[in-house]
Motif scaffolding. Sequence first.
Motif, PDB file in Angstrom:
ATOM      1  N   PRO A 133      59.370 -25.868 -11.115  1.00  0.00           N
ATOM      2  CA  PRO A 133      59.454 -27.345 -11.359  1.00  0.00           C
ATOM      3  C   PRO A 133      58.119 -27.957 -12.107  1.00  0.00           C
ATOM      4  O   PRO A 133      58.318 -28.683 -12.898  1.00  0.00           O
ATOM      5  N   LEU A 134      57.097 -27.484 -11.929  1.00  0.00           N
ATOM      6  CA  LEU A 134      55.939 -27.907 -12.220  1.00  0.00           C
ATOM      7  C   LEU A 134      54.880 -27.084 -13.045  1.00  0.00           C
ATOM      8  O   LEU A 134      53.973 -27.624 -13.655  1.00  0.00           O
ATOM      9  N   GLY A 135      55.332 -25.880 -13.096  1.00  0.00           N
ATOM     10  CA  GLY A 135      54.467 -24.936 -13.958  1.00  0.00           C
ATOM     11  C   GLY A 135      53.323 -24.454 -13.072  1.00  0.00           C
ATOM     12  O   GLY A 135      53.159 -24.502 -12.115  1.00  0.00           O
ATOM     13  N   TRP A 136      52.649 -23.116 -13.758  1.00  0.00           N
ATOM     14  CA  TRP A 136      51.508 -22.132 -13.082  1.00  0.00           C
ATOM     15  C   TRP A 136      50.554 -23.023 -12.496  1.00  0.00           C
ATOM     16  O   TRP A 136      49.930 -22.772 -11.638  1.00  0.00           O
ATOM     17  N   ARG A 137      50.156 -23.979 -13.375  1.00  0.00           N
ATOM     18  CA  ARG A 137      49.137 -24.822 -13.125  1.00  0.00           C
ATOM     19  C   ARG A 137      49.125 -25.507 -11.846  1.00  0.00           C
ATOM     20  O   ARG A 137      48.053 -25.466 -11.016  1.00  0.00           O
ATOM     21  N   ALA A 138      50.161 -25.986 -11.213  1.00  0.00           N
ATOM     22  CA  ALA A 138      50.422 -26.734 -10.104  1.00  0.00           C
ATOM     23  C   ALA A 138      50.016 -25.697  -8.741  1.00  0.00           C
ATOM     24  O   ALA A 138      49.563 -26.162  -7.815  1.00  0.00           O
ATOM     25  N   ALA A 139      50.335 -24.313  -9.154  1.00  0.00           N
ATOM     26  CA  ALA A 139      50.086 -23.480  -8.118  1.00  0.00           C
ATOM     27  C   ALA A 139      48.595 -23.514  -7.743  1.00  0.00           C
ATOM     28  O   ALA A 139      48.068 -23.335  -6.660  1.00  0.00           O
ATOM     29  N   PHE A 140      47.890 -23.429  -8.848  1.00  0.00           N
ATOM     30  CA  PHE A 140      46.378 -23.458  -8.597  1.00  0.00           C
ATOM     31  C   PHE A 140      45.736 -24.729  -8.072  1.00  0.00           C
ATOM     32  O   PHE A 140      44.869 -24.775  -7.650  1.00  0.00           O
ATOM     33  N   TRP A 141      46.432 -26.016  -8.408  1.00  0.00           N
ATOM     34  CA  TRP A 141      46.041 -27.053  -7.928  1.00  0.00           C
ATOM     35  C   TRP A 141      46.312 -27.153  -6.280  1.00  0.00           C
ATOM     36  O   TRP A 141      45.579 -27.792  -5.420  1.00  0.00           O
ATOM     37  N   PHE A 142      47.294 -26.200  -6.072  1.00  0.00           N
ATOM     38  CA  PHE A 142      47.642 -26.462  -4.522  1.00  0.00           C
ATOM     39  C   PHE A 142      46.406 -25.735  -3.857  1.00  0.00           C
ATOM     40  O   PHE A 142      46.293 -25.999  -2.690  1.00  0.00           O
ATOM     41  N   CYS A 143      45.658 -24.737  -4.682  1.00  0.00           N
ATOM     42  CA  CYS A 143      44.551 -23.979  -3.942  1.00  0.00           C
ATOM     43  C   CYS A 143      43.580 -24.817  -3.828  1.00  0.00           C
ATOM     44  O   CYS A 143      42.454 -24.210  -3.185  1.00  0.00           O
ATOM     45  N   VAL A 144      43.327 -25.931  -4.170  1.00  0.00           N
ATOM     46  CA  VAL A 144      42.313 -26.824  -4.230  1.00  0.00           C
ATOM     47  C   VAL A 144      42.330 -27.478  -2.757  1.00  0.00           C
ATOM     48  O   VAL A 144      41.196 -27.814  -2.327  1.00  0.00           O
ATOM     49  N   ILE A 145      43.673 -27.704  -2.246  1.00  0.00           N
ATOM     50  CA  ILE A 145      43.571 -28.196  -0.753  1.00  0.00           C
ATOM     51  C   ILE A 145      42.728 -27.977   0.212  1.00  0.00           C
ATOM     52  O   ILE A 145      42.210 -28.703   1.042  1.00  0.00           O
ATOM     53  N   PRO A 146      42.324 -26.745   0.356  1.00  0.00           N
ATOM     54  CA  PRO A 146      41.213 -26.119   1.191  1.00  0.00           C
ATOM     55  C   PRO A 146      40.059 -26.884   1.368  1.00  0.00           C
ATOM     56  O   PRO A 146      39.341 -26.728   2.119  1.00  0.00           O
ATOM     57  N   LEU A 147      39.871 -27.691   0.264  1.00  0.00           N
ATOM     58  CA  LEU A 147      38.443 -28.270   0.334  1.00  0.00           C
ATOM     59  C   LEU A 147      38.529 -29.351   1.176  1.00  0.00           C
ATOM     60  O   LEU A 147      37.352 -29.645   1.773  1.00  0.00           O
ATOM     61  N   LEU A 148      39.756 -29.941   1.622  1.00  0.00           N
ATOM     62  CA  LEU A 148      39.585 -30.789   2.519  1.00  0.00           C
ATOM     63  C   LEU A 148      39.331 -30.243   3.939  1.00  0.00           C
ATOM     64  O   LEU A 148      39.124 -31.027   4.907  1.00  0.00           O
ATOM     65  N   PHE A 149      39.275 -29.028   4.245  1.00  0.00           N
ATOM     66  CA  PHE A 149      39.286 -28.375   5.345  1.00  0.00           C
ATOM     67  C   PHE A 149      37.553 -28.207   5.944  1.00  0.00           C
ATOM     68  O   PHE A 149      37.144 -28.093   6.839  1.00  0.00           O
ATOM     69  N   VAL A 150      36.756 -28.263   4.755  1.00  0.00           N
ATOM     70  CA  VAL A 150      35.203 -28.179   4.698  1.00  0.00           C
ATOM     71  C   VAL A 150      34.693 -29.069   5.703  1.00  0.00           C
ATOM     72  O   VAL A 150      33.760 -28.755   6.670  1.00  0.00           O
ATOM     73  N   PRO A 151      34.579 -30.275   5.658  1.00  0.00           N
ATOM     74  CA  PRO A 151      34.274 -31.299   6.860  1.00  0.00           C
ATOM     75  C   PRO A 151      34.574 -30.939   8.244  1.00  0.00           C
ATOM     76  O   PRO A 151      33.769 -30.877   9.014  1.00  0.00           O
ATOM     77  N   VAL A 152      35.758 -30.517   8.250  1.00  0.00           N
ATOM     78  CA  VAL A 152      36.268 -29.892  10.021  1.00  0.00           C
ATOM     79  C   VAL A 152      35.176 -28.753  10.163  1.00  0.00           C
ATOM     80  O   VAL A 152      34.663 -28.757  11.139  1.00  0.00           O
ATOM     81  N   ILE A 153      35.131 -27.818   9.284  1.00  0.00           N
ATOM     82  CA  ILE A 153      34.192 -26.518   9.723  1.00  0.00           C
ATOM     83  C   ILE A 153      32.871 -27.212   9.864  1.00  0.00           C
ATOM     84  O   ILE A 153      32.282 -26.760  10.800  1.00  0.00           O
ATOM     85  N   ALA A 154      32.202 -28.166   9.140  1.00  0.00           N
ATOM     86  CA  ALA A 154      30.836 -28.614   9.328  1.00  0.00           C
ATOM     87  C   ALA A 154      30.937 -29.552  10.492  1.00  0.00           C
ATOM     88  O   ALA A 154      29.760 -29.327  11.167  1.00  0.00           O
ATOM     89  N   LYS A 155      31.761 -30.030  11.122  1.00  0.00           N
ATOM     90  CA  LYS A 155      31.656 -30.648  12.229  1.00  0.00           C
ATOM     91  C   LYS A 155      31.977 -29.849  13.648  1.00  0.00           C
ATOM     92  O   LYS A 155      31.362 -30.208  14.425  1.00  0.00           O
ATOM     93  N   VAL A 156      32.618 -29.080  13.624  1.00  0.00           N
ATOM     94  CA  VAL A 156      33.428 -28.473  14.678  1.00  0.00           C
ATOM     95  C   VAL A 156      33.025 -26.963  14.927  1.00  0.00           C
ATOM     96  O   VAL A 156      32.602 -26.577  16.030  1.00  0.00           O
ATOM     97  N   MET A 157      32.363 -26.082  13.871  1.00  0.00           N
ATOM     98  CA  MET A 157      32.392 -24.784  13.930  1.00  0.00           C
ATOM     99  C   MET A 157      30.798 -24.834  14.520  1.00  0.00           C
ATOM    100  O   MET A 157      29.808 -25.343  13.907  1.00  0.00           O
ATOM    101  N   PRO A 158      30.852 -24.262  15.571  1.00  0.00           N
ATOM    102  CA  PRO A 158      29.243 -23.818  16.111  1.00  0.00           C
ATOM    103  C   PRO A 158      28.780 -22.686  15.285  1.00  0.00           C
ATOM    104  O   PRO A 158      29.337 -21.692  14.790  1.00  0.00           O
ATOM    105  N   GLU A 159      27.480 -22.668  15.150  1.00  0.00           N
ATOM    106  CA  GLU A 159      26.387 -21.292  14.793  1.00  0.00           C
ATOM    107  C   GLU A 159      26.687 -20.258  15.527  1.00  0.00           C
ATOM    108  O   GLU A 159      26.748 -20.389  16.711  1.00  0.00           O
TER     109      GLU A 159
END
Length: 444
Positions: free
Chosen positions: A171-197
């Motif tokens: 329905p949206l074209g191949w570019r939409a699949a790669f936009w979907f792969c940008v979503i993990p960027l929202l996970f970065v603050p979780v790693i920064a806050k919760v992950m122990p060294e």
Amino acid sequence: MSSSATPPTARRGTAMARLVFALCWLAVLFDGLDMFIYGSVLPHMLETKALGLDPDQAGDLGSYATFGMLIGALTAGTVCDRIGRKKMMIGCVTVFSLASGLCALAPNVATFGLGRTLAGLGLGGLLPTAITMVSDYAPRGRGALVVGGLMTAHHAGGILSAYVATWVVEPLGWRAAFWFCVIPLLFVPVIAKVMPESLSFLIARGRTEEARRLSTTYDVELPAVKARRPDGTGRWDALTDLFRANQWIQTLLYWLASFGGLLLVYGVATWLPTLMRAEGYDLGSSLQFVVVFNLGGILGMLVAGRAADRFGAPRISAVWFLLTAVSVYLLSIHMALALTFVVVFLAGVFLNSAQVMIYATVSIRSDPESRATAVGWTSGMGRFGAVFGPWLGGQLLASGNGDWGFTAFALTGLFSMVFIGIASVRKAQQASPRSTGLSVPAAH
């Protein structure tokens, strides 16, 4: 309290191990999504002539990502042992997420190739970093199982990529699949806050007080780790340790086996849907093969991990590579659809976990302070195979010899079986104290 009850310290230590495992599992899920998405959307891109793409260029693009992964893996271990596992994970997830956005915006093949290369840098650095993190906190004698469990996330990401391609691309074209792969960027603050060294990293860098505070918070025993010299003169110690005495032979055997294993993994991951279409299956079936292949990978990781902790990771890896060669070769034979799904599933079971057991072996046998370097360089040298695999598939298809693709990959499985088998025999003969000091079988 009875003597059989689990002590509070053990419960807290287990809680920390589970936290680290869960965060690393999610990060590797995103890694798998980003890695497999190109192979999943490739049939659509070739059919629609997206960016003027042809099979020859498509193979080159697949190799761009794996070339980036080569650089990322080679540098990740050394950088990780210097700046820390946590910072490295944050950097890797950020890089491959932003690079997917560049692919989505790409106006031409050159820009798309740049995006895939940059994504490869992050993807290549994440896996050895995540493997090192979970190995640091793995229960004694369960190192291979924990690494195998972590790598189920990579194949869950592959399954997700097939569904993204099915639900989003039409329905949206191949570019939409790669936009979907940008979503993990929202996970970065979780790693920064919760992950122990990593405690072993903190001690190795002389940050003993910080490690002690962290161990007190989670009631975890401090590992016995050799501290690196603070003046920086020992910065290459972790790398040179791989070549001391006769260790260089074992190191090269692992590197050669990893070359063949990653040629298989990324060659098949990139070209499975397209090669299956060349065998006469429709697009829908070809994408379902990706799902079945990765379901097999998930089961294979868990089975191989348990078997490796009992019988030795190199031994299991060698047997798995042999079974991989047989199952991949069978894919070159046109069979009934149901039987083909069974063979694809079995190929997924054996192919993916055979390579991961190489990582598990290196991780288990390495000293904690140099573990990331050992795993990173094993992964990095194997990336030469990951670069060659997608290119090889593209050349075979472009020359009209696509039927030889599965045969070539099967021969590579035999190649890796020989080298990891030799490594297994050598280690068993040495029977050194180091190989038995981690509560794992000596055959590791």
